[in-house]
Write an enzyme that holds these catalytic residues in place. Sequence first.
Site, PDB file in Angstrom:
ATOM      1  N   ASP A  56      52.920  23.942  63.244  1.00 24.71           N
ATOM      2  CA  ASP A  56      54.023  23.048  62.897  1.00 24.71           C
ATOM      3  C   ASP A  56      55.347  23.808  63.035  1.00 24.71           C
ATOM      4  OD1 ASP A  56      54.244  20.270  60.914  1.00 24.71           O
ATOM      5  OD2 ASP A  56      55.989  21.596  61.085  1.00 24.71           O
ATOM      6  N   ASN A 104      49.846  11.718  56.907  1.00 24.21           N
ATOM      7  CA  ASN A 104      50.857  10.744  56.485  1.00 24.21           C
ATOM      8  C   ASN A 104      50.750   9.522  57.392  1.00 24.21           C
ATOM      9  OD1 ASN A 104      51.898  12.500  54.503  1.00 24.21           O
ATOM     10  ND2 ASN A 104      53.137  13.566  56.038  1.00 24.21           N
ATOM     11  N   HIS A 112      47.641  17.294  59.204  1.00 28.63           N
ATOM     12  CA  HIS A 112      48.242  18.563  58.763  1.00 28.63           C
ATOM     13  C   HIS A 112      47.140  19.419  58.132  1.00 28.63           C
ATOM     14  CE1 HIS A 112      52.611  17.250  58.716  1.00 28.63           C
ATOM     15  NE2 HIS A 112      52.038  16.055  58.612  1.00 28.63           N
ATOM     16  N   HIS A 160      48.628  12.726  63.516  1.00 29.14           N
ATOM     17  CA  HIS A 160      48.428  14.163  63.355  1.00 29.14           C
ATOM     18  C   HIS A 160      47.867  14.446  61.978  1.00 29.14           C
ATOM     19  CE1 HIS A 160      52.562  13.010  62.376  1.00 29.14           C
ATOM     20  NE2 HIS A 160      52.543  13.951  61.459  1.00 29.14           N
ATOM     21  N   GLY A 170      55.819   9.156  54.525  1.00 29.35           N
ATOM     22  CA  GLY A 170      56.399  10.396  55.047  1.00 29.35           C
ATOM     23  C   GLY A 170      56.107  10.670  56.507  1.00 29.35           C
ATOM     24  N   GLN A 171      55.472   9.714  57.192  1.00 26.91           N
ATOM     25  CA  GLN A 171      55.215   9.939  58.628  1.00 26.91           C
ATOM     26  C   GLN A 171      56.529   9.855  59.388  1.00 26.91           C
ATOM     27  OE1 GLN A 171      52.299   7.326  60.474  1.00 26.91           O
ATOM     28  NE2 GLN A 171      52.266   8.542  62.360  1.00 26.91           N
TER      29      GLN A 171
HETATM   30  P1  DGP Z   1      54.934  13.896  59.510  1.00 29.05           P
HETATM   31  O1  DGP Z   1      56.067  13.953  58.542  1.00 29.05           O
HETATM   32  O2  DGP Z   1      53.577  13.753  58.790  1.00 29.05           O
HETATM   33  O3  DGP Z   1      55.134  12.853  60.585  1.00 29.05           O
HETATM   34  O4  DGP Z   1      54.883  15.324  60.194  1.00 29.05           O
HETATM   35  C1  DGP Z   1      55.533  15.632  61.369  1.00 29.05           C
HETATM   36  C2  DGP Z   1      55.500  17.122  61.516  1.00 29.05           C
HETATM   37  O5  DGP Z   1      55.766  17.451  62.876  1.00 29.05           O
HETATM   38  C3  DGP Z   1      56.519  17.884  60.681  1.00 29.05           C
HETATM   39  O6  DGP Z   1      55.825  18.713  59.739  1.00 29.05           O
HETATM   40  C4  DGP Z   1      57.301  18.731  61.665  1.00 29.05           C
HETATM   41  C5  DGP Z   1      56.460  18.677  62.917  1.00 29.05           C
HETATM   42  N1  DGP Z   1      57.203  18.670  64.154  1.00 29.05           N
HETATM   43  C6  DGP Z   1      58.196  17.818  64.504  1.00 29.05           C
HETATM   44  N2  DGP Z   1      58.643  18.082  65.739  1.00 29.05           N
HETATM   45  C7  DGP Z   1      57.904  19.135  66.197  1.00 29.05           C
HETATM   46  C8  DGP Z   1      57.883  19.853  67.426  1.00 29.05           C
HETATM   47  O7  DGP Z   1      58.651  19.588  68.363  1.00 29.05           O
HETATM   48  N3  DGP Z   1      56.989  20.874  67.516  1.00 29.05           N
HETATM   49  C9  DGP Z   1      56.123  21.181  66.499  1.00 29.05           C
HETATM   50  N4  DGP Z   1      55.279  22.189  66.709  1.00 29.05           N
HETATM   51  N5  DGP Z   1      56.110  20.507  65.335  1.00 29.05           N
HETATM   52  C10 DGP Z   1      56.987  19.499  65.186  1.00 29.05           C
END
Ligand code: DGP
Length: 109
Positions: free
Chosen positions: A30, A82, A97, A95, A88-89
Amino acid sequence: MCECIFCEISAGRLSSVILYQDDTVVAFKDANPMAPIHVLIIPRHHYESIKDIPEALIGHLFAVANRVAAELKIESFRYVINTGSQAGQTVFHLHLHLLGGRCMGWPPG
Ligand code: DGP
């Protein structure tokens, strides 16, 4: 360029630290970690949320997550999915976590 960042990561057009990949699932770090270990496990195919994914793929997604957790040698960890903006999505490509490496309270805030 597709509008979904996770589709771009899956296709290798956007860089990320990939920990595992196969034909259907990719696991990568992440970019905004909430814990010392914060990995995202995604299906390569674009499904908006857990509600849209075929049952057979759910098992594989968790199997990959378990494998990554084992490879990272974390015994104690949390899985979070999420679903929907109120939960919180923020990225609307399913995805999972994988969070670990620190104490995490329950219930979450
Ligand atoms: P959510 O809030 O459950 O939709 O989580 C989205 C997650 O995605 C957040 O923890 C940050 C991560 N994220 C967003 N953009 C990028 C990216 O460009 N690269 C990576 N590796 N993670 C990302």
